[in-house]
Design a protein around this motif. Sequence first.
Motif, PDB file in Angstrom:
ATOM      1  N   GLU A 266       0.472  -1.273  -0.387  1.00 41.54           N
ATOM      2  CA  GLU A 266      -0.183  -0.187  -0.018  1.00 41.54           C
ATOM      3  C   GLU A 266       1.158   1.338  -0.310  1.00 41.54           C
ATOM      4  OE1 GLU A 266      -3.120   2.226   2.785  1.00 41.54           O
ATOM      5  OE2 GLU A 266      -3.276  -0.113   3.313  1.00 41.54           O
ATOM      6  N   ARG A 267       2.023   1.114   0.989  1.00 41.16           N
ATOM      7  CA  ARG A 267       3.082   1.970   0.629  1.00 41.16           C
ATOM      8  C   ARG A 267       3.597   2.265  -0.482  1.00 41.16           C
ATOM      9  NH1 ARG A 267       6.661   0.553   4.277  1.00 41.16           N
ATOM     10  NH2 ARG A 267       7.931   0.321   2.638  1.00 41.16           N
ATOM     11  N   LYS A 268       3.701   1.036  -1.540  1.00 45.06           N
ATOM     12  CA  LYS A 268       4.641   1.466  -2.184  1.00 45.06           C
ATOM     13  C   LYS A 268       3.657   2.155  -3.400  1.00 45.06           C
ATOM     14  CE  LYS A 268       8.232  -1.709  -2.023  1.00 45.06           C
ATOM     15  NZ  LYS A 268       9.230  -2.555  -2.851  1.00 45.06           N
ATOM     16  N   LEU A 269       2.595   1.740  -3.377  1.00 47.06           N
ATOM     17  CA  LEU A 269       1.236   1.897  -4.710  1.00 47.06           C
ATOM     18  C   LEU A 269       1.084   3.577  -3.960  1.00 47.06           C
ATOM     19  CD1 LEU A 269      -0.675   1.796  -6.868  1.00 47.06           C
ATOM     20  CD2 LEU A 269      -2.423   0.419  -4.998  1.00 47.06           C
ATOM     21  N   MET A 270       0.856   4.008  -2.617  1.00 41.39           N
ATOM     22  CA  MET A 270       0.600   5.443  -2.573  1.00 41.39           C
ATOM     23  C   MET A 270       1.800   6.197  -3.290  1.00 41.39           C
ATOM     24  SD  MET A 270      -1.323   7.924  -1.006  1.00 41.39           S
ATOM     25  CE  MET A 270      -2.679   6.699  -0.684  1.00 41.39           C
ATOM     26  N   GLY A 271       2.853   5.851  -3.048  1.00 43.63           N
ATOM     27  CA  GLY A 271       4.585   6.503  -3.236  1.00 43.63           C
ATOM     28  C   GLY A 271       3.842   6.614  -4.816  1.00 43.63           C
ATOM     29  N   PHE A 272       3.630   5.503  -5.671  1.00 43.63           N
ATOM     30  CA  PHE A 272       3.605   5.470  -7.504  1.00 43.63           C
ATOM     31  C   PHE A 272       2.134   6.416  -7.480  1.00 43.63           C
ATOM     32  CE2 PHE A 272       1.731   4.330 -10.888  1.00 43.63           C
ATOM     33  CZ  PHE A 272       2.828   4.422 -12.109  1.00 43.63           C
ATOM     34  N   ILE A 275       3.715  10.070  -7.145  1.00 44.60           N
ATOM     35  CA  ILE A 275       4.881  10.018  -8.315  1.00 44.60           C
ATOM     36  C   ILE A 275       3.939  10.719  -9.650  1.00 44.60           C
ATOM     37  CG2 ILE A 275       6.477   9.589 -10.034  1.00 44.60           C
ATOM     38  CD1 ILE A 275       7.329   7.580  -7.531  1.00 44.60           C
ATOM     39  N   PHE A 276       3.113   9.868 -10.062  1.00 45.17           N
ATOM     40  CA  PHE A 276       2.443   9.929 -10.904  1.00 45.17           C
ATOM     41  C   PHE A 276       1.807  11.711 -10.998  1.00 45.17           C
ATOM     42  CE2 PHE A 276      -1.779   9.708 -13.579  1.00 45.17           C
ATOM     43  CZ  PHE A 276      -1.528   9.527 -14.100  1.00 45.17           C
ATOM     44  N   VAL A 277       0.849  12.077  -9.964  1.00 51.07           N
ATOM     45  CA  VAL A 277       0.275  13.578  -9.690  1.00 51.07           C
ATOM     46  C   VAL A 277       1.269  14.490  -9.210  1.00 51.07           C
ATOM     47  CG1 VAL A 277      -0.974  15.127  -8.078  1.00 51.07           C
ATOM     48  CG2 VAL A 277      -1.445  12.456  -7.753  1.00 51.07           C
ATOM     49  N   LEU A 278       2.546  14.170  -9.357  1.00 52.40           N
ATOM     50  CA  LEU A 278       3.583  15.729  -9.484  1.00 52.40           C
ATOM     51  C   LEU A 278       4.320  15.394 -10.634  1.00 52.40           C
ATOM     52  CD1 LEU A 278       5.597  14.509  -5.853  1.00 52.40           C
ATOM     53  CD2 LEU A 278       4.268  16.439  -6.431  1.00 52.40           C
ATOM     54  N   SER A 279       4.298  14.329 -10.842  1.00 53.41           N
ATOM     55  CA  SER A 279       4.789  14.501 -13.191  1.00 53.41           C
ATOM     56  C   SER A 279       3.534  14.887 -13.312  1.00 53.41           C
ATOM     57  CB  SER A 279       4.614  12.882 -13.122  1.00 53.41           C
ATOM     58  OG  SER A 279       5.543  12.564 -12.679  1.00 53.41           O
ATOM     59  N   LEU A 280       2.593  15.110 -13.639  1.00 55.33           N
ATOM     60  CA  LEU A 280       1.567  16.114 -14.218  1.00 55.33           C
ATOM     61  C   LEU A 280       1.411  17.056 -14.115  1.00 55.33           C
ATOM     62  CD1 LEU A 280      -2.025  13.406 -13.532  1.00 55.33           C
ATOM     63  CD2 LEU A 280      -0.286  13.869 -15.722  1.00 55.33           C
ATOM     64  N   ALA A 281       1.639  17.509 -12.420  1.00 54.32           N
ATOM     65  CA  ALA A 281       1.809  19.253 -12.161  1.00 54.32           C
ATOM     66  C   ALA A 281       2.775  20.030 -13.099  1.00 54.32           C
ATOM     67  CB  ALA A 281       1.728  19.145 -10.305  1.00 54.32           C
ATOM     68  N   LEU A 282       4.303  18.674 -13.030  1.00 51.59           N
ATOM     69  CA  LEU A 282       5.299  19.250 -13.293  1.00 51.59           C
ATOM     70  C   LEU A 282       5.105  19.427 -15.052  1.00 51.59           C
ATOM     71  CD1 LEU A 282       8.503  20.121 -13.023  1.00 51.59           C
ATOM     72  CD2 LEU A 282       8.611  17.619 -13.846  1.00 51.59           C
TER      73      LEU A 282
END
Length: 307
Positions: A266-272, A275-282
């Motif tokens: 669950e922690r790895k999934l939340m981290g992914f 990372i996906f949300v921050l990539s979209l924001a970037l």
Amino acid sequence: MRTGKINRLIKHFSRPGFLSQPSVAASVLKAAPLLIPKPGQAQSGSSGSQFSKTIALFGAAASGFLGCATIAYASDEAEHGLACPSYPWPHNGILSSYDHASVRRGQQVYQEVCSSCHSMSLISYRDLVGVAYSEEETKAMAAEIEVVDGPGKLSDCLPQPYANEQAARFANGGAYPPDLGLITKAHHNGQNYVFALLTGYHNPPPAGVMIRDGLHPHFPGGAIAMPKMLDDGAVEYEDGTPATEAQMGKDVMTFLSWAAEPEMEERKLMGFKWIFVLSLALLQAAYYRRMRWSVLKPHKVVLDVVK
């Protein structure tokens, strides 16, 4: 005169407790001027012979120092245990998850082999639902144990083999079997340590060594109270996987890793997800900077204060 200095130096190296001092090299360097002749000092014999004797004595001192270091390293290895090999556990990847089939097999190995001595007081039956067993299978497993108010339920923890620590020590000759719930986190390099501990026994013990169950190179001190528990065919897997010693060690280690960190997936999934949300924001920020705000860059505003 020179011979007397050499004799004193040899006595200095051979005195009791000298090899246990941490400053052996410093003592050798400090004593070096005693062997090197000063300019103009009277010498007996040829200078080449004296130089050869000096080199020979320094070689003997260096050999003694290296031997002392080897003995100290071997002593430290025997005290703290041999370093464990590193294995590429598949669930250690950044986006990797547990092998749930291996977790199920590992729970079977723990139940049939390890649970007679070791407890897992932090794990309840409901934790196994959806991870290794279905809800119906887990309820059936819990119903096999007896608690104060009757058959076990999903909310009950895995049963403990002994009532308290005193009973555990009495049954194991003074040794206390540790709880395995956090065993892979309690030791440095815990996953490799557990696997090496389960599969690295030296049997039979050397002649003249009075150890109940043998020597273990990875166990601190070498003497371990736990006998070798994993032998080929010790359990019969439900899925037909060959129950070799290495396979059982891998499976039970995977189960213990999951027990120590059940939230890892669950922690790895939340981290992914982050990372996906921050990539979209970037990407959105880069788009606005290059496309939407680019029309403002070529314009230059000039203020004519004179007119």
